[in-house]
Design an enzyme around this catalytic site. Sequence first.
Site, PDB file in Angstrom:
ATOM      1  N   LYS A 126     -12.064   5.303   2.333  1.00 32.57           N
ATOM      2  CA  LYS A 126     -11.445   6.188   1.020  1.00 32.57           C
ATOM      3  C   LYS A 126     -11.713   7.790   1.302  1.00 32.57           C
ATOM      4  O   LYS A 126     -12.765   8.064   2.083  1.00 32.57           O
ATOM      5  CB  LYS A 126     -12.156   5.946  -0.086  1.00 32.57           C
ATOM      6  N   ASP A 166      -3.205   7.861  -2.811  1.00 26.49           N
ATOM      7  CA  ASP A 166      -3.882   7.401  -4.104  1.00 26.49           C
ATOM      8  C   ASP A 166      -3.486   8.637  -5.269  1.00 26.49           C
ATOM      9  O   ASP A 166      -2.469   9.111  -5.082  1.00 26.49           O
ATOM     10  CB  ASP A 166      -5.384   7.377  -3.837  1.00 26.49           C
TER      11      ASP A 166
HETATM   12  P1  NDP Z   1      -0.760   8.784  -9.244  1.00 28.61           P
HETATM   13  O1  NDP Z   1      -1.349  10.084  -9.164  1.00 28.61           O
HETATM   14  O2  NDP Z   1       0.611   8.496  -8.988  1.00 28.61           O
HETATM   15  O3  NDP Z   1      -0.734   8.654 -10.906  1.00 28.61           O
HETATM   16  C1  NDP Z   1      -2.127   8.733 -11.931  1.00 28.61           C
HETATM   17  C2  NDP Z   1      -1.818   8.440 -13.079  1.00 28.61           C
HETATM   18  O4  NDP Z   1      -2.815   8.595 -13.824  1.00 28.61           O
HETATM   19  C3  NDP Z   1      -0.880  10.052 -13.698  1.00 28.61           C
HETATM   20  O5  NDP Z   1      -0.295   9.583 -14.820  1.00 28.61           O
HETATM   21  C4  NDP Z   1      -2.317  10.795 -14.077  1.00 28.61           C
HETATM   22  O6  NDP Z   1      -1.895  11.727 -15.151  1.00 28.61           O
HETATM   23  C5  NDP Z   1      -3.125   9.690 -14.655  1.00 28.61           C
HETATM   24  N1  NDP Z   1      -4.515  10.448 -14.472  1.00 28.61           N
HETATM   25  C6  NDP Z   1      -5.387  10.499 -13.557  1.00 28.61           C
HETATM   26  N2  NDP Z   1      -6.341  10.940 -13.663  1.00 28.61           N
HETATM   27  C7  NDP Z   1      -6.586  10.768 -15.040  1.00 28.61           C
HETATM   28  C8  NDP Z   1      -7.694  11.215 -15.919  1.00 28.61           C
HETATM   29  N3  NDP Z   1      -8.944  11.529 -15.535  1.00 28.61           N
HETATM   30  N4  NDP Z   1      -7.562  10.933 -16.992  1.00 28.61           N
HETATM   31  C9  NDP Z   1      -6.288  10.406 -17.616  1.00 28.61           C
HETATM   32  N5  NDP Z   1      -5.307  10.066 -16.799  1.00 28.61           N
HETATM   33  C10 NDP Z   1      -5.417  10.378 -15.635  1.00 28.61           C
HETATM   34  O7  NDP Z   1      -1.663   7.700  -8.941  1.00 28.61           O
HETATM   35  P2  NDP Z   1      -1.621   6.181  -8.697  1.00 28.61           P
HETATM   36  O8  NDP Z   1      -0.675   5.779  -9.742  1.00 28.61           O
HETATM   37  O9  NDP Z   1      -1.472   5.996  -7.127  1.00 28.61           O
HETATM   38  O10 NDP Z   1      -3.147   5.705  -9.082  1.00 28.61           O
HETATM   39  C11 NDP Z   1      -3.443   5.220 -10.215  1.00 28.61           C
HETATM   40  C12 NDP Z   1      -4.521   4.369  -9.871  1.00 28.61           C
HETATM   41  O11 NDP Z   1      -4.331   3.241  -9.240  1.00 28.61           O
HETATM   42  C13 NDP Z   1      -6.019   4.892  -9.551  1.00 28.61           C
HETATM   43  O12 NDP Z   1      -6.962   4.359 -10.202  1.00 28.61           O
HETATM   44  C14 NDP Z   1      -5.764   4.411  -7.998  1.00 28.61           C
HETATM   45  O13 NDP Z   1      -7.092   4.361  -7.389  1.00 28.61           O
HETATM   46  C15 NDP Z   1      -5.341   3.015  -8.349  1.00 28.61           C
HETATM   47  N6  NDP Z   1      -4.843   2.546  -7.105  1.00 28.61           N
HETATM   48  C16 NDP Z   1      -3.555   2.901  -6.701  1.00 28.61           C
HETATM   49  C17 NDP Z   1      -2.966   2.414  -5.324  1.00 28.61           C
HETATM   50  C18 NDP Z   1      -1.765   2.991  -4.874  1.00 28.61           C
HETATM   51  O14 NDP Z   1      -0.914   2.388  -3.917  1.00 28.61           O
HETATM   52  N7  NDP Z   1      -1.372   4.034  -5.247  1.00 28.61           N
HETATM   53  C19 NDP Z   1      -3.351   1.353  -4.746  1.00 28.61           C
HETATM   54  C20 NDP Z   1      -4.600   0.699  -5.553  1.00 28.61           C
HETATM   55  C21 NDP Z   1      -5.283   1.177  -6.512  1.00 28.61           C
HETATM   56  P3  NDP Z   1      -1.801  13.390 -14.508  1.00 28.61           P
HETATM   57  O15 NDP Z   1      -0.610  13.288 -13.933  1.00 28.61           O
HETATM   58  O16 NDP Z   1      -2.095  14.306 -15.836  1.00 28.61           O
HETATM   59  O17 NDP Z   1      -2.900  13.636 -13.794  1.00 28.61           O
END
Ligand code: NDP
Length: 453
Positions: A126, A166
Amino acid sequence: MSTYVEEIMAYVQEKNPGEPEFHQAVEEVAQSVVLVMDRYPEYRAAKIFERMIEPERVILFRVPWMDDHQEIHINRGYRIEMNSAIGPYKGGLRFHPSVNLGILKFLAFEQVYKNSLTSLPMGGGKGGSDFDPKGKSKNEVMRFCQSFMDELFRHIGPDTDVPAGDIGVGGREIGFMFGQYKRLRNEFTGVLTGKGLNWGGSLIRPEATGFGAVYFAAEMLATRNESLEGKVCLVSGSGNVAQFTVEKILDLGGKAVTLSDSSGYIYDETGIDRDKLDYVKLLKNAQRGRIAEYADKYKEAVYTPIDPAMDHNPLWNHKASCAFPSATQNEINARDARNLLDNGVYVVSEGANMPTEKPGVKLFLEHGVLYGPGKAANAGGVAVSGLEMTQNSMRLPWTRDEVDHRLQMIMKNIHKTCRDVAEKFGTPGNYVNGANIGGFLKVADAMLDQGLV
Ligand code: NDP
């Protein structure tokens, strides 16, 4: 807590001070793995788990870049190469101001078991940076990505370490980093996954994590002869994972009523239909707007700001059957878990990594919730990344149906592995033990085969 877990935790805390998320992730796996140690002492004698909690390599570097006003900024870049026993390091890059060594170590550690569960040959890693893409221009993001790759390129490669996206790293950022890698190496290779479709990406990769989390929920429901048809679902986040979670919930006849970002959440009792979801994709992926704007456009929705200082997240306090946490780590605390139970939620499928704090997990398990932990439920993303690597090696893209079919099969198999392993180790229905032990055994055996590594 058993003596074994206590010893492991004392050691981890002493060697990795100030890394609470890493401690949390290790403790959760240790509590499952102790069941293996009791039955097969050879793993304990070989100190396999002690080896697994030490990264094979940690790379930490300076990322200088210049903003649109010629001001210089310096961010920190990281890559944690955690374990390569079963394949090249594989895992995403996160760009978010909260990124630090401990958070990336927890994510890399989880990734090892998750990748093992997919049954594809991928080790765990990571990386990322404390860079905040929010509010930056496209050119600023590009300059940052290029500077980041100026150092990272020497540590990665299609047979060494293959990063993906991510939080904060989507198709746009992968494009900028791939372009810079190609310039530096003069090679067109599958060094990153999540690439654009016309330059080596796989169909279904953007959808895979969200789709996979819903397939996993459907598998869990099927053990009770139920389906998602007609079920009300709470979804957090509004990024990549959340968007495709809502899409697959709709495909399977369910109704998603919430979405969020770090500022607040919307509750739309009438359900987020396909038109509304298209709007969310446009808002978040192209306009890079805030979820509050959803409630400006659709008057039936209510927007509530979320203050991180609050002792609970009101998103988890609505009547529903299923919850899909899809934002970030530790977004469900004990009170949120209690609210979910009180509101009738009995299926939790984690799209995010480690979104539920330890007391919340305990509550879910005690109350017989169908609880799919992130390393199993969100493994669809990395699984299709693995399929993207295969297609890149073969130089042959598969159709959408073919990739989706493989994704469904992989999620089915992960679900079966979790159930079978949990049963074998005397904790039937406990997907946490199933995922941790199922992931552990394959990596542990590979490490034993490869000598003292
Ligand atoms: P994105 O950046 O596309 O979206 C993240 C979302 O979560 C946004 O809406 C963001 O809001 C919100 N967010 C991020 N940090 C926080 C926080 N501290 N508090 C509240 N809301 C928050 O990321 P992903 O959708 O790719 O990832 C989401 C989760 O899924 C993560 O935990 C990631 O590790 C996990 N994941 C992702 C994978 C992938 O293929 N993308 C694979 C496996 C797991 P804002 O825009 O305001 O920051």
